[in-house]
Design a protein around this motif. Structure first.
Motif, PDB file in Angstrom:
ATOM      1  N   ALA A 140      33.122  44.214  66.465  1.00  0.00           N
ATOM      2  CA  ALA A 140      33.102  43.322  67.991  1.00  0.00           C
ATOM      3  C   ALA A 140      32.970  42.398  67.732  1.00  0.00           C
ATOM      4  O   ALA A 140      31.773  42.040  66.487  1.00  0.00           O
ATOM      5  N   LYS A 141      33.575  41.345  67.034  1.00  0.00           N
ATOM      6  CA  LYS A 141      33.164  39.128  66.557  1.00  0.00           C
ATOM      7  C   LYS A 141      32.465  38.150  68.266  1.00  0.00           C
ATOM      8  O   LYS A 141      33.448  39.084  69.052  1.00  0.00           O
ATOM      9  N   GLU A 142      32.329  37.779  67.459  1.00  0.00           N
ATOM     10  CA  GLU A 142      31.788  36.831  69.171  1.00  0.00           C
ATOM     11  C   GLU A 142      32.304  35.591  69.062  1.00  0.00           C
ATOM     12  O   GLU A 142      32.341  35.835  70.163  1.00  0.00           O
ATOM     13  N   ASN A 143      33.757  35.881  68.621  1.00  0.00           N
ATOM     14  CA  ASN A 143      35.516  35.384  68.956  1.00  0.00           C
ATOM     15  C   ASN A 143      35.518  35.791  69.951  1.00  0.00           C
ATOM     16  O   ASN A 143      36.847  35.507  69.957  1.00  0.00           O
ATOM     17  N   GLY A 144      35.725  37.352  70.291  1.00  0.00           N
ATOM     18  CA  GLY A 144      36.445  37.718  70.558  1.00  0.00           C
ATOM     19  C   GLY A 144      37.298  38.901  70.445  1.00  0.00           C
ATOM     20  O   GLY A 144      38.273  39.084  70.985  1.00  0.00           O
ATOM     21  N   VAL A 145      37.171  39.600  68.933  1.00  0.00           N
ATOM     22  CA  VAL A 145      38.375  39.771  67.865  1.00  0.00           C
ATOM     23  C   VAL A 145      37.609  41.036  67.088  1.00  0.00           C
ATOM     24  O   VAL A 145      36.791  40.554  67.294  1.00  0.00           O
ATOM     25  N   VAL A 146      37.934  41.925  68.020  1.00  0.00           N
ATOM     26  CA  VAL A 146      37.469  43.518  66.687  1.00  0.00           C
ATOM     27  C   VAL A 146      38.414  42.955  65.754  1.00  0.00           C
ATOM     28  O   VAL A 146      39.978  43.084  65.455  1.00  0.00           O
ATOM     29  N   ALA A 147      37.432  43.027  64.727  1.00  0.00           N
ATOM     30  CA  ALA A 147      37.480  42.897  62.866  1.00  0.00           C
ATOM     31  C   ALA A 147      37.646  44.217  63.078  1.00  0.00           C
ATOM     32  O   ALA A 147      36.879  45.114  62.633  1.00  0.00           O
ATOM     33  N   VAL A 148      38.784  44.868  62.050  1.00  0.00           N
ATOM     34  CA  VAL A 148      39.505  46.054  61.815  1.00  0.00           C
ATOM     35  C   VAL A 148      39.743  46.053  60.337  1.00  0.00           C
ATOM     36  O   VAL A 148      40.529  45.080  59.692  1.00  0.00           O
ATOM     37  N   SER A 149      38.742  46.885  59.601  1.00  0.00           N
ATOM     38  CA  SER A 149      39.413  47.579  58.106  1.00  0.00           C
ATOM     39  C   SER A 149      40.088  48.748  58.210  1.00  0.00           C
ATOM     40  O   SER A 149      39.237  49.450  58.223  1.00  0.00           O
ATOM     41  N   ALA A 150      40.862  48.573  57.001  1.00  0.00           N
ATOM     42  CA  ALA A 150      41.329  50.118  57.131  1.00  0.00           C
ATOM     43  C   ALA A 150      42.069  49.844  55.444  1.00  0.00           C
ATOM     44  O   ALA A 150      42.729  49.529  54.265  1.00  0.00           O
ATOM     45  N   ASN A 151      42.464  51.387  54.778  1.00  0.00           N
ATOM     46  CA  ASN A 151      42.833  51.489  53.983  1.00  0.00           C
ATOM     47  C   ASN A 151      44.975  51.295  53.846  1.00  0.00           C
ATOM     48  O   ASN A 151      44.587  51.257  55.108  1.00  0.00           O
ATOM     49  N   SER A 152      45.282  51.729  52.862  1.00  0.00           N
ATOM     50  CA  SER A 152      46.775  51.501  53.105  1.00  0.00           C
ATOM     51  C   SER A 152      47.341  52.929  53.860  1.00  0.00           C
ATOM     52  O   SER A 152      49.057  52.051  53.939  1.00  0.00           O
ATOM     53  N   ARG A 153      46.763  53.699  54.024  1.00  0.00           N
ATOM     54  CA  ARG A 153      47.784  54.639  54.043  1.00  0.00           C
ATOM     55  C   ARG A 153      47.168  54.854  56.148  1.00  0.00           C
ATOM     56  O   ARG A 153      47.756  55.443  56.725  1.00  0.00           O
ATOM     57  N   ALA A 154      45.936  54.190  56.641  1.00  0.00           N
ATOM     58  CA  ALA A 154      46.214  53.858  58.135  1.00  0.00           C
ATOM     59  C   ALA A 154      47.399  53.301  58.643  1.00  0.00           C
ATOM     60  O   ALA A 154      47.157  52.534  58.043  1.00  0.00           O
TER      61      ALA A 154
END
Length: 230
Positions: free
Chosen positions: A28-42
């Motif tokens: 959860a970021k301060e600007n109200g956005v959820v930062a998501v990191s995932a590999n190409s298979r997700a």
């Protein structure tokens, strides 16, 4: 960046970055956005299913982040300083400075109607006072460590904008960074962050031994540091 509509009509915005990671990571970021990191298979479906299932968690996290930012905010009307809200009184004068005393912040300026200029004077005064406080707390921690038989290495203290952490310790370089947002919290809370970072010289992770050492040095650690979580 994509906005996801939840089953109850609320929305959640997320930003996906493809990386070579094993798991899907969310923040959860301060600007109200959820930062998501995932590999190409997700898949997008898999990611959004998780976001929907944990929507309350993220929305509550955004509220806490917003409250934390508001606590650290300095305005031309008031400012939080070391755990207390100080009203701002502006006095027309040629001194061009701000003074923080026991009950208020007094701003002396010829440009009383220039809000941005008054705000800069307040921030400058707060920054100067906070730097001095960090110097005092640093010496206090080092003196206590020495008294107890430990030899803290030479350490450079810097105060800077840190959005996701309250402090950090580069133990290999002898460098501790402190978030300037801590100026809004009680002196003892700032001290708890100093003890936390100095403890990393002897325990590099957050193991049980780390916290045993930390509580031995500063028994009130949880009492004051937990303010940063609430």
């Amino acid at each position: 960046m994509k906005t996801l509509t939840l089953p109850d009509g609320r929305t959640l915005t997320y930003e996906l970055t493809r990386k070579r990671v094993k798991n899907i990571n969310f923040r959860a970021k301060e600007n109200g956005v959820v930062a998501v990191s995932a590999n190409s298979r997700a898949t997008i479906k898999e990611i959004e299913r998780f976001l929907i299932d944990r929507a309350d968690f993220f929305l509550n996290a955004f509220e806490k982040l917003k409250a934390r930012e508001e606590r650290s905010e300095i305005t031309v009307r008031s400012a939080n300083w070391l755990g207390k809200e100080y009203p701002v009184r502006i006095i027309q004068n040629s001194r061009e400075c701000a003074v923080i005393d026991e009950n208020e912040i007094r701003v002396f300026s010829r440009l009383c109607d220039d809000g941005e200029y008054v705000l800069e004077l307040i921030k400058k005064a707060a920054e100067k006072r906070f730097l001095a406080l960090c110097g005092e707390l640093n010496e206090q921690v080092r003196a206590e460590l020495t008294r107890r038989g430990y030899s803290p290495p030479p350490t450079r203290i810097t105060v800077k904008d840190m959005r996701s952490r309250w402090g950090s310790c580069s133990y290999t370089r002898g460098h501790i960074s402190i978030s300037r947002r801590l100026a809004a919290y009680p002196r003892e809370t700032v001290l708890s962050v100093f003890w936390h970072e100095y403890a990393h010289y002897w325990h590099h992770d957050h193991s049980d031994k780390f916290y045993d050492f930390l509580l031995e040095m500063y028994p009130d650690y949880y009492k004051w540091n937990d303010l940063l979580k609430n």
